[in-house]
Write an enzyme that holds these catalytic residues in place. Structure first.
Site, PDB file in Angstrom:
ATOM      1  N   GLY A 265      65.444  22.829  20.929  1.00 28.84           N
ATOM      2  CA  GLY A 265      65.391  24.007  20.079  1.00 28.84           C
ATOM      3  C   GLY A 265      66.454  24.137  19.006  1.00 28.84           C
ATOM      4  O   GLY A 265      66.286  24.925  18.073  1.00 28.84           O
ATOM      5  N   GLU A 317      66.224  18.772  26.154  1.00 25.73           N
ATOM      6  CA  GLU A 317      65.173  17.985  25.479  1.00 25.73           C
ATOM      7  C   GLU A 317      65.209  18.189  23.977  1.00 25.73           C
ATOM      8  O   GLU A 317      64.260  18.714  23.393  1.00 25.73           O
ATOM      9  CB  GLU A 317      63.795  18.459  25.940  1.00 25.73           C
ATOM     10  CG  GLU A 317      63.559  18.536  27.393  1.00 25.73           C
ATOM     11  CD  GLU A 317      62.342  19.405  27.712  1.00 25.73           C
ATOM     12  OE1 GLU A 317      61.914  20.220  26.885  1.00 25.73           O
ATOM     13  OE2 GLU A 317      61.834  19.261  28.814  1.00 25.73           O
ATOM     14  N   ARG A 357      55.583  19.854   6.429  1.00 26.47           N
ATOM     15  CA  ARG A 357      56.254  21.094   6.849  1.00 26.47           C
ATOM     16  C   ARG A 357      56.261  22.203   5.787  1.00 26.47           C
ATOM     17  O   ARG A 357      56.090  23.377   6.114  1.00 26.47           O
ATOM     18  CB  ARG A 357      57.667  20.812   7.363  1.00 26.47           C
ATOM     19  CG  ARG A 357      57.669  19.895   8.601  1.00 26.47           C
ATOM     20  CD  ARG A 357      58.995  19.878   9.337  1.00 26.47           C
ATOM     21  NE  ARG A 357      59.231  21.114  10.048  1.00 26.47           N
ATOM     22  CZ  ARG A 357      60.071  22.054   9.661  1.00 26.47           C
ATOM     23  NH1 ARG A 357      60.784  21.894   8.574  1.00 26.47           N
ATOM     24  NH2 ARG A 357      60.218  23.150  10.369  1.00 26.47           N
ATOM     25  N   CYS A 394      43.598  17.409  -2.746  1.00 29.41           N
ATOM     26  CA  CYS A 394      42.728  18.359  -3.425  1.00 29.41           C
ATOM     27  C   CYS A 394      42.780  19.736  -2.812  1.00 29.41           C
ATOM     28  O   CYS A 394      41.793  20.211  -2.226  1.00 29.41           O
ATOM     29  CB  CYS A 394      41.297  17.843  -3.397  1.00 29.41           C
ATOM     30  SG  CYS A 394      41.124  16.507  -4.540  1.00 29.41           S
ATOM     31  N   GLU A 395      43.917  20.383  -2.841  1.00 30.34           N
ATOM     32  CA  GLU A 395      43.967  21.810  -2.540  1.00 30.34           C
ATOM     33  C   GLU A 395      45.293  22.379  -3.023  1.00 30.34           C
ATOM     34  O   GLU A 395      46.300  21.653  -3.106  1.00 30.34           O
ATOM     35  CB  GLU A 395      43.727  22.092  -1.051  1.00 30.34           C
ATOM     36  CG  GLU A 395      44.776  21.587  -0.092  1.00 30.34           C
ATOM     37  CD  GLU A 395      44.549  22.139   1.304  1.00 30.34           C
ATOM     38  OE1 GLU A 395      43.631  21.649   1.974  1.00 30.34           O
ATOM     39  OE2 GLU A 395      45.282  23.075   1.701  1.00 30.34           O
TER      40      GLU A 395
HETATM   41  N1  LLP Z   1      60.759  20.599  24.653  1.00 31.95           N
HETATM   42  C1  LLP Z   1      59.573  21.220  24.528  1.00 31.95           C
HETATM   43  C2  LLP Z   1      58.864  21.619  25.738  1.00 31.95           C
HETATM   44  C3  LLP Z   1      59.039  21.486  23.263  1.00 31.95           C
HETATM   45  O1  LLP Z   1      57.885  22.120  23.145  1.00 31.95           O
HETATM   46  C4  LLP Z   1      59.748  21.070  22.111  1.00 31.95           C
HETATM   47  C5  LLP Z   1      59.212  21.295  20.769  1.00 31.95           C
HETATM   48  C6  LLP Z   1      60.993  20.408  22.297  1.00 31.95           C
HETATM   49  C7  LLP Z   1      61.458  20.203  23.577  1.00 31.95           C
HETATM   50  C8  LLP Z   1      61.824  19.933  21.144  1.00 31.95           C
HETATM   51  O2  LLP Z   1      62.254  20.995  20.383  1.00 31.95           O
HETATM   52  P1  LLP Z   1      63.277  20.763  19.159  1.00 31.95           P
HETATM   53  O3  LLP Z   1      64.618  20.375  19.742  1.00 31.95           O
HETATM   54  O4  LLP Z   1      62.726  19.697  18.323  1.00 31.95           O
HETATM   55  O5  LLP Z   1      63.327  22.066  18.471  1.00 31.95           O
HETATM   56  N2  LLP Z   1      56.208  21.076  14.328  1.00 31.95           N
HETATM   57  C9  LLP Z   1      57.226  22.104  14.353  1.00 31.95           C
HETATM   58  C10 LLP Z   1      58.078  22.018  15.595  1.00 31.95           C
HETATM   59  C11 LLP Z   1      57.296  22.133  16.878  1.00 31.95           C
HETATM   60  C12 LLP Z   1      58.164  22.055  18.093  1.00 31.95           C
HETATM   61  C13 LLP Z   1      57.345  21.911  19.332  1.00 31.95           C
HETATM   62  N3  LLP Z   1      58.073  21.814  20.550  1.00 31.95           N
HETATM   63  C14 LLP Z   1      58.087  21.996  13.097  1.00 31.95           C
HETATM   64  O6  LLP Z   1      57.785  21.182  12.225  1.00 31.95           O
HETATM   65  O7  LLP Z   1      59.056  22.739  12.936  1.00 31.95           O
END
Ligand code: LLP
Length: 451
Positions: A265, A317, A357, A394-395
């Protein structure tokens, strides 16, 4: 700041001298003529992984960093994770197979994910999965039933498996609504009261305590992940209390939690990350200290974990904070157009499906013009304009930046977008049947891989 990336002054940005990444000059990358392309410093990835390990090890003797491969699953990154002996967080069977193919030991994989198929968790469990995070009580029942069957059959796999309950702590965090995962309106995890009701009902169903405890034995952990791109963490003491309340309830039911996973996170801002990994240190210290502090109110739990927590396995994680700033996205200017003074467009060879993004989340990634194709710049060329950087899809949702402040742009110039390592290439698609963007990996002055 971006470790292993150095951006030169605007006057120097000609002939590929405007930037170096992991000691590889931009010229060497542009010579490959691969735009749109992601370029990643593998040293930057290693450095950030090791910062996490260093910080978490200060607090908990038994610990693991599971890199969330959804952020970027490129083989050289996974190979780096594997070589440096880190774990991997996965969310699908595709990620499981790719993690194993990269040399990650199955025991160092943590499988979370809402809505797993039975065939997915079975394949992973039978393949020796180390950590399984369960997001639904039906899923938990089915998995425990399966494991008790397997035990009867004397299977090897489940012996080392730790099953964790993914707790939905029902807390609000400040991030994009799509990135919140621990709120009451979130599909992720299990609410505490639902778990309590489930456990009480299961105990009644089993009648015999020994049989029940045998059945529930693989459940040894609690997992929380409250959201992504978090820029402040003051909610963590409350999250820690919710985890501890759940662990206490489990303790009272003779389920002894040995494993806690705080998820990922940590957010990354538009200016990148500190060279020394200070952001990781302060985040990990805050989360761990909040948990330790709150634990003092739970003496029964401390009696099993020990006052120094030496009997507790703690993991995290992280995804984005490991890889975001390791990577730049390079795209070449095709042409410009001025519809009005306020509406000026820069067309580039990269599009929303290569770099998604901005169009999906309205995310702002810092952009710089890193190579002028025209070496005879006039003074006027250095005036700053507010550009809409758009791609060939195309958008109208196809934009890479809105109002990016950049100098005059010419055909053939190269624009770099920063913090492009997380959730960019891994979310790229082939919309409009465009080819997926290329990738280049660099380390210690060498290009190591080109895709
Ligand atoms: N653990 C779990 C259970 C998760 O769902 C996620 C991310 C992470 C760890 C890793 O989180 P991080 O450290 O990367 O914040 N596509 C979106 C982000 C989706 C995150 C999904 N889950 C974006 O481009 O910001």
């Amino acid at each position: 700041m971006r470790p292993f990336i150095s951006l030169k002054s605007i006057e120097e940005r000609i002939n590929g001298k405007g930037l170096e990444i992991d000691a590889v000059p931009l010229a060497q990358i542009l010579d490959l003529d691969k735009t749109p392309v992601y370029v990643t410093s593998l040293n930057a990835v290693s450095q950030r992984l090791n910062k996490y390990k260093e910080a978490l090890s200060i607090h908990f003797k038994q610990n693991e960093i599971f890199y969330a491969m959804k952020a970027n699953f490129a083989a050289p990154i996974l190979n780096t994770v594997s070589k440096e002996n880190f774990g991997i967080d996965i969310v699908s069977i595709g990620e499981w197979r790719k993690a194993l193919a990269s040399g990650i030991h199955p025991n160092k994989v943590c499988f979370a994910g809402v809505g797993k198929k039975e065939s997915e968790w079975k394949e992973a469990i039978l393949g020796g999965l180390g950590n399984l995070s369960v997001e639904h009580l039906t899923e938990l029942t089915e998995i425990l039933d399966f494991l008790s069957e397997e035990k009867k059959l004397n299977s090897i796999a489940q012996k080392k498996l730790v099953v964790s309950l993914r707790l939905n702590p029902a807390v609000e965090v400040d991030t994009h609504p799509h990135l919140k995962t621990g709120a009451l309106n979130s599909k992720f995890g299990v609410l505490f009261e639902h778990f309590c009701n489930w456990l009480n009902a299961k105990k009644m169903q089993f009648k015999n305590e020994e049989l029940f405890l045998n059945w529930i034995n693989p459940l040894k952990g609690i997992h929380v992940h409250i959201g992504s791109q978090l820029t402040e963490n003051s909610i963590f003491p409350l999250v820690a209390r919710k985890v501890l309340d759940c662990a206490q309830f489990m303790f009272e039911n003779k389920i002894f939690v040995q494993h806690i996973d705080f998820g990922g996170g940590l957010g990354v801002g538009q200016n990148g990350v500190p060279e020394n990994g200070e952001d990781i240190f302060s985040h990990v210290h805050f989360v761990c200290n909040a948990f330790k502090q709150e634990s003092k109110k739970y003496p029964k739990l401390l009696s099993i974990w020990n006052d120094d927590f030496s009997n507790l396995f703690v993991c995290m994680e992280p995804g984005r904070s490991i890889v975001a700033s390791s990577t730049i996205f390079l795209t070449k200017v095709l042409y410009e157009k001025r519809n009005s003074v306020e509406n000026i467009f820069c067309y580039v060879d990269g599009a929303m499906n290569d770099f998604p993004r901005p169009s999906i989340y309205g995310a702002v990634h810092h952009a710089e013009l890193v190579n002028y194709d025209n070496m005879n710049l006039s003074k006027n060329d250095l005036n700053i304009f507010s550009w809409n950087i758009v791609g060939p899809v195309c958008e109208s949702g196809d934009f890479l930046a809105k109002n990016a402040l950049l100098p005059q742009i010419h055909k053939g110039d190269v624009i770099a977008f920063f913090e492009a390592g997380a959730y960019c290439r891994s979310m790229a698609s082939q919309y409009n049947l465009r080819e997926l963007p290329s990738e280049i990996f660099v380390r210690d002055g060498n290009i190591t891989d080109i895709f």
